[in-house]
Design a protein around this motif. Structure first.
Motif, PDB file in Angstrom:
ATOM      1  N   LEU A   5       5.853 -14.754   9.100  1.00  0.00           N
ATOM      2  CA  LEU A   5       6.682 -13.939  10.178  1.00  0.00           C
ATOM      3  C   LEU A   5       6.000 -12.863  10.645  1.00  0.00           C
ATOM      4  O   LEU A   5       5.641 -11.874  10.054  1.00  0.00           O
ATOM      5  CB  LEU A   5       7.900 -13.839   9.626  1.00  0.00           C
ATOM      6  CG  LEU A   5       9.282 -13.406  10.716  1.00  0.00           C
ATOM      7  CD1 LEU A   5       9.383 -14.739  11.575  1.00  0.00           C
ATOM      8  CD2 LEU A   5      10.325 -13.025   9.741  1.00  0.00           C
ATOM      9  N   ALA A   6       5.639 -12.957  12.130  1.00  0.00           N
ATOM     10  CA  ALA A   6       5.353 -11.906  12.812  1.00  0.00           C
ATOM     11  C   ALA A   6       6.061 -10.654  12.645  1.00  0.00           C
ATOM     12  O   ALA A   6       7.211 -10.504  12.342  1.00  0.00           O
ATOM     13  CB  ALA A   6       5.281 -11.855  14.214  1.00  0.00           C
ATOM     14  N   GLY A   7       5.339  -9.411  12.444  1.00  0.00           N
ATOM     15  CA  GLY A   7       6.095  -7.766  12.235  1.00  0.00           C
ATOM     16  C   GLY A   7       6.299  -7.657  10.525  1.00  0.00           C
ATOM     17  O   GLY A   7       6.566  -6.512  10.379  1.00  0.00           O
ATOM     18  N   LEU A   8       6.100  -8.737   9.860  1.00  0.00           N
ATOM     19  CA  LEU A   8       6.226  -8.305   8.297  1.00  0.00           C
ATOM     20  C   LEU A   8       4.853  -7.779   7.973  1.00  0.00           C
ATOM     21  O   LEU A   8       3.742  -8.138   8.452  1.00  0.00           O
ATOM     22  CB  LEU A   8       6.491  -9.636   7.507  1.00  0.00           C
ATOM     23  CG  LEU A   8       7.867  -9.991   7.781  1.00  0.00           C
ATOM     24  CD1 LEU A   8       8.137 -11.464   7.023  1.00  0.00           C
ATOM     25  CD2 LEU A   8       8.899  -9.042   7.406  1.00  0.00           C
ATOM     26  N   PRO A   9       4.697  -6.980   6.847  1.00  0.00           N
ATOM     27  CA  PRO A   9       3.729  -6.276   6.411  1.00  0.00           C
ATOM     28  C   PRO A   9       2.636  -7.546   5.667  1.00  0.00           C
ATOM     29  O   PRO A   9       2.929  -8.432   5.285  1.00  0.00           O
ATOM     30  CB  PRO A   9       4.073  -5.347   5.381  1.00  0.00           C
ATOM     31  CG  PRO A   9       5.327  -5.979   4.926  1.00  0.00           C
ATOM     32  CD  PRO A   9       5.978  -6.550   5.960  1.00  0.00           C
ATOM     33  N   ARG A  10       1.132  -7.128   5.947  1.00  0.00           N
ATOM     34  CA  ARG A  10       0.215  -7.814   5.267  1.00  0.00           C
ATOM     35  C   ARG A  10       0.414  -7.611   3.813  1.00  0.00           C
ATOM     36  O   ARG A  10       0.522  -6.771   3.303  1.00  0.00           O
ATOM     37  CB  ARG A  10      -1.065  -7.614   5.870  1.00  0.00           C
ATOM     38  CG  ARG A  10      -1.386  -7.861   7.367  1.00  0.00           C
ATOM     39  CD  ARG A  10      -2.712  -7.434   7.845  1.00  0.00           C
ATOM     40  NE  ARG A  10      -3.111  -6.142   7.328  1.00  0.00           N
ATOM     41  CZ  ARG A  10      -3.027  -5.013   7.843  1.00  0.00           C
ATOM     42  NH1 ARG A  10      -2.193  -5.042   9.093  1.00  0.00           N
ATOM     43  NH2 ARG A  10      -3.623  -3.899   7.387  1.00  0.00           N
ATOM     44  N   THR A  11       0.071  -8.765   3.093  1.00  0.00           N
ATOM     45  CA  THR A  11       0.327  -8.897   1.544  1.00  0.00           C
ATOM     46  C   THR A  11      -0.752 -10.045   1.107  1.00  0.00           C
ATOM     47  O   THR A  11      -1.158 -10.771   1.963  1.00  0.00           O
ATOM     48  CB  THR A  11       1.598  -9.219   1.142  1.00  0.00           C
ATOM     49  OG1 THR A  11       2.180 -10.506   1.647  1.00  0.00           O
ATOM     50  CG2 THR A  11       2.847  -8.244   1.284  1.00  0.00           C
ATOM     51  N   GLN A  12      -1.080  -9.989  -0.191  1.00  0.00           N
ATOM     52  CA  GLN A  12      -1.885 -10.860  -0.945  1.00  0.00           C
ATOM     53  C   GLN A  12      -1.125 -10.922  -2.408  1.00  0.00           C
ATOM     54  O   GLN A  12      -1.197 -10.509  -3.371  1.00  0.00           O
ATOM     55  CB  GLN A  12      -3.056 -10.340  -1.367  1.00  0.00           C
ATOM     56  CG  GLN A  12      -4.036 -10.528  -0.050  1.00  0.00           C
ATOM     57  CD  GLN A  12      -5.520 -10.133  -0.439  1.00  0.00           C
ATOM     58  OE1 GLN A  12      -5.896  -9.429  -1.338  1.00  0.00           O
ATOM     59  NE2 GLN A  12      -6.342 -10.724   0.143  1.00  0.00           N
ATOM     60  N   LEU A  13      -0.161 -11.886  -2.299  1.00  0.00           N
ATOM     61  CA  LEU A  13       1.158 -12.167  -3.316  1.00  0.00           C
ATOM     62  C   LEU A  13       0.488 -13.071  -4.218  1.00  0.00           C
ATOM     63  O   LEU A  13       0.203 -14.181  -3.713  1.00  0.00           O
ATOM     64  CB  LEU A  13       2.474 -12.279  -2.781  1.00  0.00           C
ATOM     65  CG  LEU A  13       3.094 -11.342  -1.819  1.00  0.00           C
ATOM     66  CD1 LEU A  13       4.455 -11.734  -1.327  1.00  0.00           C
ATOM     67  CD2 LEU A  13       2.963  -9.895  -2.537  1.00  0.00           C
ATOM     68  N   ASP A  43       2.521   2.643   7.224  1.00  0.00           N
ATOM     69  CA  ASP A  43       2.028   3.111   8.587  1.00  0.00           C
ATOM     70  C   ASP A  43       0.381   2.230   8.656  1.00  0.00           C
ATOM     71  O   ASP A  43       0.271   2.106   9.921  1.00  0.00           O
ATOM     72  CB  ASP A  43       1.785   4.492   8.515  1.00  0.00           C
ATOM     73  CG  ASP A  43       1.062   5.245   7.357  1.00  0.00           C
ATOM     74  OD1 ASP A  43      -0.030   5.551   7.630  1.00  0.00           O
ATOM     75  OD2 ASP A  43       1.371   4.991   6.400  1.00  0.00           O
ATOM     76  N   GLN A  44       0.278   1.713   7.523  1.00  0.00           N
ATOM     77  CA  GLN A  44      -1.022   0.688   7.542  1.00  0.00           C
ATOM     78  C   GLN A  44      -0.887  -0.620   7.993  1.00  0.00           C
ATOM     79  O   GLN A  44      -1.516  -1.649   7.937  1.00  0.00           O
ATOM     80  CB  GLN A  44      -2.052   0.821   6.498  1.00  0.00           C
ATOM     81  CG  GLN A  44      -2.437   2.354   6.509  1.00  0.00           C
ATOM     82  CD  GLN A  44      -3.241   2.496   4.996  1.00  0.00           C
ATOM     83  OE1 GLN A  44      -3.086   2.039   4.060  1.00  0.00           O
ATOM     84  NE2 GLN A  44      -4.432   3.526   5.181  1.00  0.00           N
ATOM     85  N   GLY A  45       0.573  -1.062   7.944  1.00  0.00           N
ATOM     86  CA  GLY A  45       0.981  -2.349   8.242  1.00  0.00           C
ATOM     87  C   GLY A  45       1.035  -3.328   6.761  1.00  0.00           C
ATOM     88  O   GLY A  45       0.877  -4.290   6.844  1.00  0.00           O
ATOM     89  N   LEU A  46       0.935  -2.256   5.708  1.00  0.00           N
ATOM     90  CA  LEU A  46       0.706  -3.328   4.277  1.00  0.00           C
ATOM     91  C   LEU A  46       2.063  -2.733   3.635  1.00  0.00           C
ATOM     92  O   LEU A  46       2.950  -1.957   4.105  1.00  0.00           O
ATOM     93  CB  LEU A  46      -0.385  -2.619   3.470  1.00  0.00           C
ATOM     94  CG  LEU A  46      -1.751  -2.875   4.245  1.00  0.00           C
ATOM     95  CD1 LEU A  46      -2.632  -1.888   3.544  1.00  0.00           C
ATOM     96  CD2 LEU A  46      -2.043  -4.017   4.180  1.00  0.00           C
ATOM     97  N   LEU A  47       2.383  -3.485   2.494  1.00  0.00           N
ATOM     98  CA  LEU A  47       3.448  -3.402   1.734  1.00  0.00           C
ATOM     99  C   LEU A  47       3.213  -2.327   0.545  1.00  0.00           C
ATOM    100  O   LEU A  47       2.537  -2.923  -0.170  1.00  0.00           O
ATOM    101  CB  LEU A  47       4.153  -4.826   1.140  1.00  0.00           C
ATOM    102  CG  LEU A  47       5.419  -4.900   0.235  1.00  0.00           C
ATOM    103  CD1 LEU A  47       6.518  -4.221   1.358  1.00  0.00           C
ATOM    104  CD2 LEU A  47       5.674  -6.073  -0.192  1.00  0.00           C
ATOM    105  N   PRO A  48       3.941  -1.228   0.471  1.00  0.00           N
ATOM    106  CA  PRO A  48       3.452  -0.345  -0.666  1.00  0.00           C
ATOM    107  C   PRO A  48       4.115  -0.887  -2.251  1.00  0.00           C
ATOM    108  O   PRO A  48       4.510   0.119  -2.708  1.00  0.00           O
ATOM    109  CB  PRO A  48       3.927   0.981  -0.277  1.00  0.00           C
ATOM    110  CG  PRO A  48       5.269   0.445   0.485  1.00  0.00           C
ATOM    111  CD  PRO A  48       4.739  -0.873   1.208  1.00  0.00           C
ATOM    112  N   VAL A  49       4.085  -2.056  -2.360  1.00  0.00           N
ATOM    113  CA  VAL A  49       4.754  -2.542  -3.690  1.00  0.00           C
ATOM    114  C   VAL A  49       3.312  -3.314  -4.456  1.00  0.00           C
ATOM    115  O   VAL A  49       2.807  -4.124  -3.805  1.00  0.00           O
ATOM    116  CB  VAL A  49       5.606  -3.663  -3.438  1.00  0.00           C
ATOM    117  CG1 VAL A  49       6.068  -4.162  -4.846  1.00  0.00           C
ATOM    118  CG2 VAL A  49       6.750  -2.828  -2.872  1.00  0.00           C
ATOM    119  N   ARG A  50       3.045  -2.679  -5.679  1.00  0.00           N
ATOM    120  CA  ARG A  50       1.966  -3.184  -6.507  1.00  0.00           C
ATOM    121  C   ARG A  50       2.544  -4.367  -7.219  1.00  0.00           C
ATOM    122  O   ARG A  50       1.736  -5.349  -7.524  1.00  0.00           O
ATOM    123  CB  ARG A  50       1.533  -2.061  -7.239  1.00  0.00           C
ATOM    124  CG  ARG A  50       0.877  -0.967  -6.458  1.00  0.00           C
ATOM    125  CD  ARG A  50       0.660   0.248  -7.330  1.00  0.00           C
ATOM    126  NE  ARG A  50      -0.639  -0.004  -8.212  1.00  0.00           N
ATOM    127  CZ  ARG A  50      -1.246   0.998  -8.872  1.00  0.00           C
ATOM    128  NH1 ARG A  50      -0.902   2.232  -8.880  1.00  0.00           N
ATOM    129  NH2 ARG A  50      -2.512   0.402  -9.770  1.00  0.00           N
TER     130      ARG A  50
END
Length: 167
Positions: A5-13, A43-50
């Motif tokens: 979905l556009a607007g969601l942060p980039r991830t590699q889950l 602010d970098q378009g990422l999700l801050p969850v490890r």
């Protein structure tokens, strides 16, 4: 998530779910583990969850209540941790006597550094309990009712300038 979905942060889950049940009308348990190899700041378009870990339980049919025990959310990016959130979650579906669903989160924040989650946030460290209760009506036009209770303690990481006196 951005691929979905556009607007969601980039991830590699990458994740694993272990489900135990004896049938749809019997109690079920799920152990969930998800890691994010591309964790980073908002602010970098990422999700801050490890990492996310949780143990869920509920009866699948009809799904009227879902409990999350041992919920653990590790915050940060690939280089450094930015805090830990642990706690419990509870969701209850609307019933014949109540026209809204209820969600309750009881969390403990440990060494959360907001600036490591988003550079626009203040440089500080937060720790302490946080409770959130939310009632969501089934009617879409109705207002939600929520309560937030917190006793967070924080320390500022910013250095104050030394006062200069002139005579």
């Amino acid at each position: 998530m951005a691929a979905l979905l556009a607007g969601l942060p980039r991830t590699q889950l990458k994740g694993e779910v272990v489900l135990r049940t004896a049938g749809l009308d019997q109690a079920a348990q799920a152990d969930i583990r998800v890691t994010n190899a591309a964790a980073g700041r908002w602010d970098q378009g990422l999700l801050p969850v490890r990492k996310l870990q949780a143990a869920l339980s509920g009866t699948p049919s009809p799904l009227s209540r879902l409990s999350g025990q041992q919920v653990q959310l590790e915050l940060g990016d690939a280089r450094a941790a930015a805090g830990l959130i642990t706690g419990q979650a509870e969701w209850q579906a609307p019933s014949g006597t109540q026209a809204y669903s209820q969600t309750a989160l009881t969390l403990d924040l440990q060494r959360i550094t907001p600036a490591a989650l988003d550079q626009r946030a203040p440089a500080m460290t937060l720790s302490g309990p946080l409770t959130l209760k939310l009632q969501s009506p089934t009617a879409p036009a109705s207002a939600q009712d929520w309560t937030l209770d917190s006793r967070l303690q924080g320390t500022s990481a910013q250095r104050r300038p030394t006062p200069r006196w002139s005579t």
